[in-house]
Write a protein that holds these residues in place. Sequence first.
Motif, PDB file in Angstrom:
ATOM      1  N   PRO A   1       0.849  -1.205   0.000  1.00 57.34           N
ATOM      2  CA  PRO A   1       0.000   0.000   0.000  1.00 57.34           C
ATOM      3  C   PRO A   1       0.877   1.245   0.000  1.00 57.34           C
ATOM      4  O   PRO A   1       1.223   1.789   1.050  1.00 57.34           O
ATOM      5  CB  PRO A   1      -0.794  -0.146   1.306  1.00 57.34           C
ATOM      6  CG  PRO A   1       0.051  -0.992   2.200  1.00 57.34           C
ATOM      7  CD  PRO A   1       0.831  -1.903   1.309  1.00 57.34           C
ATOM      8  N   VAL A   2       1.274   1.700  -1.184  1.00 56.15           N
ATOM      9  CA  VAL A   2       2.239   2.790  -1.332  1.00 56.15           C
ATOM     10  C   VAL A   2       1.590   3.967  -2.033  1.00 56.15           C
ATOM     11  O   VAL A   2       0.843   3.804  -2.998  1.00 56.15           O
ATOM     12  CB  VAL A   2       3.466   2.312  -2.153  1.00 56.15           C
ATOM     13  CG1 VAL A   2       4.361   3.479  -2.510  1.00 56.15           C
ATOM     14  CG2 VAL A   2       4.248   1.274  -1.371  1.00 56.15           C
ATOM     15  N   LYS A   3       1.885   5.169  -1.543  1.00 54.72           N
ATOM     16  CA  LYS A   3       1.544   6.374  -2.288  1.00 54.72           C
ATOM     17  C   LYS A   3       2.729   7.328  -2.195  1.00 54.72           C
ATOM     18  O   LYS A   3       3.666   7.098  -1.408  1.00 54.72           O
ATOM     19  CB  LYS A   3       0.270   7.011  -1.762  1.00 54.72           C
ATOM     20  CG  LYS A   3       0.311   7.456  -0.322  1.00 54.72           C
ATOM     21  CD  LYS A   3      -1.041   8.061   0.066  1.00 54.72           C
ATOM     22  CE  LYS A   3      -0.993   8.584   1.497  1.00 54.72           C
ATOM     23  NZ  LYS A   3      -2.283   9.216   1.869  1.00 54.72           N
ATOM     24  N   PHE A   4       2.687   8.401  -2.994  1.00 51.31           N
ATOM     25  CA  PHE A   4       3.821   9.306  -3.071  1.00 51.31           C
ATOM     26  C   PHE A   4       3.457  10.663  -2.499  1.00 51.31           C
ATOM     27  O   PHE A   4       2.279  11.019  -2.395  1.00 51.31           O
ATOM     28  CB  PHE A   4       4.305   9.419  -4.518  1.00 51.31           C
ATOM     29  CG  PHE A   4       4.918   8.140  -5.015  1.00 51.31           C
ATOM     30  CD1 PHE A   4       6.266   7.904  -4.842  1.00 51.31           C
ATOM     31  CD2 PHE A   4       4.140   7.156  -5.615  1.00 51.31           C
ATOM     32  CE1 PHE A   4       6.832   6.714  -5.269  1.00 51.31           C
ATOM     33  CE2 PHE A   4       4.696   5.971  -6.038  1.00 51.31           C
ATOM     34  CZ  PHE A   4       6.053   5.748  -5.868  1.00 51.31           C
ATOM     35  N   ALA A   5       4.489  11.407  -2.120  1.00 50.55           N
ATOM     36  CA  ALA A   5       4.300  12.708  -1.477  1.00 50.55           C
ATOM     37  C   ALA A   5       3.260  13.525  -2.237  1.00 50.55           C
ATOM     38  O   ALA A   5       3.360  13.679  -3.459  1.00 50.55           O
ATOM     39  CB  ALA A   5       5.627  13.451  -1.430  1.00 50.55           C
ATOM     40  N   PRO A   6       2.263  14.036  -1.551  1.00 51.30           N
ATOM     41  CA  PRO A   6       1.151  14.687  -2.240  1.00 51.30           C
ATOM     42  C   PRO A   6       1.529  15.966  -2.971  1.00 51.30           C
ATOM     43  O   PRO A   6       0.886  16.335  -3.947  1.00 51.30           O
ATOM     44  CB  PRO A   6       0.150  14.980  -1.100  1.00 51.30           C
ATOM     45  CG  PRO A   6       0.975  14.995   0.152  1.00 51.30           C
ATOM     46  CD  PRO A   6       2.071  14.018  -0.076  1.00 51.30           C
ATOM     47  N   ASN A   7       2.575  16.650  -2.529  1.00 50.03           N
ATOM     48  CA  ASN A   7       2.947  17.912  -3.167  1.00 50.03           C
ATOM     49  C   ASN A   7       4.318  17.800  -3.808  1.00 50.03           C
ATOM     50  O   ASN A   7       5.288  18.409  -3.361  1.00 50.03           O
ATOM     51  CB  ASN A   7       2.947  19.053  -2.135  1.00 50.03           C
ATOM     52  CG  ASN A   7       1.586  19.264  -1.521  1.00 50.03           C
ATOM     53  OD1 ASN A   7       0.595  19.330  -2.234  1.00 50.03           O
ATOM     54  ND2 ASN A   7       1.534  19.341  -0.204  1.00 50.03           N
ATOM     55  N   GLY A   8       4.407  16.978  -4.851  1.00 49.19           N
ATOM     56  CA  GLY A   8       5.672  16.877  -5.562  1.00 49.19           C
ATOM     57  C   GLY A   8       6.084  15.480  -5.936  1.00 49.19           C
ATOM     58  O   GLY A   8       6.855  15.292  -6.869  1.00 49.19           O
ATOM     59  N   GLY A   9       5.598  14.459  -5.221  1.00 52.94           N
ATOM     60  CA  GLY A   9       5.893  13.091  -5.579  1.00 52.94           C
ATOM     61  C   GLY A   9       7.348  12.723  -5.371  1.00 52.94           C
ATOM     62  O   GLY A   9       8.114  13.402  -4.685  1.00 52.94           O
ATOM     63  N   ALA A  10       7.740  11.608  -5.986  1.00 55.04           N
ATOM     64  CA  ALA A  10       9.120  11.117  -5.947  1.00 55.04           C
ATOM     65  C   ALA A  10       9.323  10.231  -7.158  1.00 55.04           C
ATOM     66  O   ALA A  10       8.381   9.578  -7.620  1.00 55.04           O
ATOM     67  CB  ALA A  10       9.388  10.330  -4.662  1.00 55.04           C
ATOM     68  N   VAL A  11      10.561  10.232  -7.690  1.00 58.46           N
ATOM     69  CA  VAL A  11      10.821   9.453  -8.893  1.00 58.46           C
ATOM     70  C   VAL A  11      12.094   8.648  -8.686  1.00 58.46           C
ATOM     71  O   VAL A  11      12.971   9.019  -7.882  1.00 58.46           O
ATOM     72  CB  VAL A  11      10.961  10.364 -10.135  1.00 58.46           C
ATOM     73  CG1 VAL A  11       9.690  11.155 -10.373  1.00 58.46           C
ATOM     74  CG2 VAL A  11      12.157  11.308  -9.987  1.00 58.46           C
ATOM     75  N   PRO A  12      12.232   7.498  -9.390  1.00 50.94           N
ATOM     76  CA  PRO A  12      13.462   6.707  -9.284  1.00 50.94           C
ATOM     77  C   PRO A  12      14.683   7.568  -9.599  1.00 50.94           C
ATOM     78  O   PRO A  12      14.689   8.328 -10.572  1.00 50.94           O
ATOM     79  CB  PRO A  12      13.255   5.608 -10.323  1.00 50.94           C
ATOM     80  CG  PRO A  12      11.770   5.458 -10.409  1.00 50.94           C
ATOM     81  CD  PRO A  12      11.234   6.839 -10.253  1.00 50.94           C
ATOM     82  N   GLY A  13      15.700   7.446  -8.777  1.00 53.10           N
ATOM     83  CA  GLY A  13      16.876   8.313  -8.862  1.00 53.10           C
ATOM     84  C   GLY A  13      16.941   9.231  -7.665  1.00 53.10           C
ATOM     85  O   GLY A  13      18.027   9.651  -7.241  1.00 53.10           O
ATOM     86  N   ASP A  14      15.772   9.594  -7.108  1.00 48.26           N
ATOM     87  CA  ASP A  14      15.737  10.331  -5.847  1.00 48.26           C
ATOM     88  C   ASP A  14      16.147   9.416  -4.709  1.00 48.26           C
ATOM     89  O   ASP A  14      15.821   8.224  -4.711  1.00 48.26           O
ATOM     90  CB  ASP A  14      14.308  10.829  -5.550  1.00 48.26           C
ATOM     91  CG  ASP A  14      13.884  11.985  -6.428  1.00 48.26           C
ATOM     92  OD1 ASP A  14      14.764  12.739  -6.861  1.00 48.26           O
ATOM     93  OD2 ASP A  14      12.663  12.129  -6.658  1.00 48.26           O
ATOM     94  N   ARG A  15      16.896   9.971  -3.726  1.00 45.20           N
ATOM     95  CA  ARG A  15      17.073   9.258  -2.478  1.00 45.20           C
ATOM     96  C   ARG A  15      15.767   9.424  -1.705  1.00 45.20           C
ATOM     97  O   ARG A  15      15.253  10.527  -1.569  1.00 45.20           O
ATOM     98  CB  ARG A  15      18.262   9.822  -1.710  1.00 45.20           C
ATOM     99  CG  ARG A  15      19.572   9.625  -2.483  1.00 45.20           C
ATOM    100  CD  ARG A  15      20.764  10.283  -1.804  1.00 45.20           C
ATOM    101  NE  ARG A  15      21.008   9.704  -0.496  1.00 45.20           N
ATOM    102  CZ  ARG A  15      21.104  10.432   0.628  1.00 45.20           C
ATOM    103  NH1 ARG A  15      20.935  11.729   0.587  1.00 45.20           N
ATOM    104  NH2 ARG A  15      21.355   9.845   1.772  1.00 45.20           N
ATOM    105  N   ILE A  16      15.207   8.346  -1.215  1.00 46.62           N
ATOM    106  CA  ILE A  16      13.842   8.381  -0.685  1.00 46.62           C
ATOM    107  C   ILE A  16      13.758   7.879   0.752  1.00 46.62           C
ATOM    108  O   ILE A  16      14.621   7.137   1.218  1.00 46.62           O
ATOM    109  CB  ILE A  16      12.875   7.562  -1.561  1.00 46.62           C
ATOM    110  CG1 ILE A  16      13.409   6.131  -1.767  1.00 46.62           C
ATOM    111  CG2 ILE A  16      12.584   8.263  -2.869  1.00 46.62           C
ATOM    112  CD1 ILE A  16      12.456   5.220  -2.538  1.00 46.62           C
ATOM    113  N   VAL A  17      12.697   8.311   1.412  1.00 50.08           N
ATOM    114  CA  VAL A  17      12.374   7.901   2.769  1.00 50.08           C
ATOM    115  C   VAL A  17      10.902   7.496   2.782  1.00 50.08           C
ATOM    116  O   VAL A  17      10.077   8.120   2.111  1.00 50.08           O
ATOM    117  CB  VAL A  17      12.605   9.065   3.766  1.00 50.08           C
ATOM    118  CG1 VAL A  17      12.074   8.701   5.154  1.00 50.08           C
ATOM    119  CG2 VAL A  17      14.078   9.403   3.855  1.00 50.08           C
TER     120      VAL A  17
END
Length: 759
Positions: free
Chosen positions: A622-638
């Motif tokens: 159950p995954v979603k991405f940051a509501p104001n900007g998202g995230a894409v592969p290549g970003d370091r993520i949390v």
Amino acid sequence: MAIGRQNHHQMQAAADVGVAQADASAAAKKPARPKMMRQYDLVDRVRAYNPNTDEDLLNRAYVYAMMAHGEQKRASGDPYFSHPLEVAAILTSLKLDDATIVAALLHDTIEDTESTRAEIDQIFGKEIGALVDGLTKLKRLELVSREAKQAENLRKLLLAIADDVRVLLVKLADRLHNMRTMEFMPPASRRRIAEETLDIYAPLAGRMGMQKMREELEDLSFRVLDPDAHLVVEQRLDALEERNRNLIGEIESQLVAKLAKNGITAQVKGRRKQPFSIWVKMERKSIGFEQLSDIFGFRVVVKSLEEVYRTVGIVHTTWPVVPGRFKDYISTPKQNDYRSIHTTVIGPGKQRVELQIRTEEMDRVNEFGIAAHAFYKDGIGSPTEMLNRESNAFAWLRHTIEVLSESSNPEEFLEHTKMELFHDQVFCFTPKGKLIALPRHANVIDFAYAVHTDVGNSAVGCKINGKFAPLSSELENGDQVEVLTSQAQSAPPSAWEALAVTGKARAAIRRATRAAVRDQYAGLGRRIVERLFMRAKIVYADDKLKGALPRLARSSIDDVMAAVGRGEMKASDVARAMYPDYKEEARIAAKKVVGSAPKTKTPADSKASTAIPIRGINSDLPVKFAPNGGAVPGDRIVGIVTAGEGITIYPIQSPALKDFEEEPERWLDVRWDIEEMAPQRFPARLHVQNVNEPGSLAQVAGVIAEHDGNIDNISMSRRSPDFTDLTIDLEVYDLKHLNAIISQLRAKAVVASVERVNG
């Protein structure tokens, strides 16, 4: 109260005195109402269709109920006992067995008097006691909302019917008599009861095949809910019937003579449709009264099935047939056991004449429905057992009762049941020729779930009459439907719930969706737990967790994992339950992560073996991405765990992570796990300052399109006469793809600046 088995003559005398007093009381009131039925009148009614009736049983029940209700009065001022007596009288017209008649007489005694179930069992036997108890339970329910109360009453009614269908017959008769005496109730109560009758009891009577009772319940409800409309339709019908009286008689005599000439003795009777059905048709088709062409219908009753089809041939060769108006409900009966031939011809006087052609037995079942089965002739088995063998209507009831366990709340069940009560039927076939009956407007999704829940859950396509078609295609009578399935689809899309028509399909989709979401949370929870154990260098085993379930107050391992995945339980709590000496590892302070340089150690820098792999919104988590900007592969993520919502993925540079500085237990080590052979798009947001000139927006959109980006949303605001601010939500494959689009936008003369938004 204990009446017991009194001397029959004493009981008879008491009954006569009680009825005489009631008659005197009624005579003093104006306007005068019909006298209350006497004891011997009731016995005579039952004996007329059942010579073997137990007169002593009926007599004892009559006197017991009258004495139990004593001086109780109805809102009309009549003795309360007149109500159960009239309910019993209604059931005698349906020719029901002694036990049902007695249950009708006693149906309010446990609830409204000092009588008990044990006393009813002792005096009248356990069969009758069970019937009375089933009816009593329906009245002992008080819920907060009227909708919930109506829904729960329907659930209770259907569950009681599961034990003995005669409960339904008594309940319908009870409602019918209450509707007949509505004028003595407060206006608000009248409207509430009439709405419930029209919503539930009238269509339920129809689904049980009891058309005569359904029509009266609808008419009585219509009078209460819209008296002006009822009066207008009634007056128009009366005037039309008077104007066509001679024509109706002529059609009847011509039909009888024509059939007699061909050796068929038939009963032909013209009848007009009821005001409520006329009104509904006018509303549904948005037409006036004058445009209705089938207000009068003629019922043709013959002796045998062979004569039914001979009659059709004679009628069709005598008068022109109206195309598209022929229906054979004998070869494919309705689900409520209705069987008849319907046809419309241009008859005498160039009038459209609707004919219903059936045998005497069909006519009886069509009028009384499930009640026509309930008085069993051979005395073998109970009415409910017999209905299991003979009644399609009862089969529908059993199916509806099964839906009870699939509905998460009473209102959901009520919604589904109403849907099935109100829809006409459409009949379709599987490739092997199995007949599937569905509500009108049902589609292939409904068909698939009607075949089997597993077929519905795994459906990916279909063929209708040999041609490929969408699963949302509405089905028509006679369609042959082949459902194409795939084992790769374990759960249906949640959007199907809005497309499905039948309660069974909707309930199954909702149940499968809930199970799929729970599985996602359980899968996420398991990964979180296993990775914590890997970091702590302790052994995880399901068997060991099973022994710790009582300490976690959960009944299964999946419940534990789902709770962790939903954020309702910490993984460290699981570790402590399994290993009491476990000490939670120290976490890097969240505030050190936010805005830190790439070389700074963060949760995202954890070893790949302990970081949770993220594939996108279509993964099994159950995954979603940051509501104001998202995230894409290549970003370091949390990853941030939110209770009940799963994981939200943020790029490490997102300022929104400051909101979670004091909650390090919500931070997860996550990493990208992208399949190169099946690339996905991910959300990103750009802020573009655009020169305000014609075609500038088209140039920006053109750059994104040329570089295979997908614009999801654009918002615009005018900052100055020369510039427009654009906020663009788009989807890209990865950071390299996003940077290429940004670079090309900056190269455009109409673009003053481009910045990525990190929410």
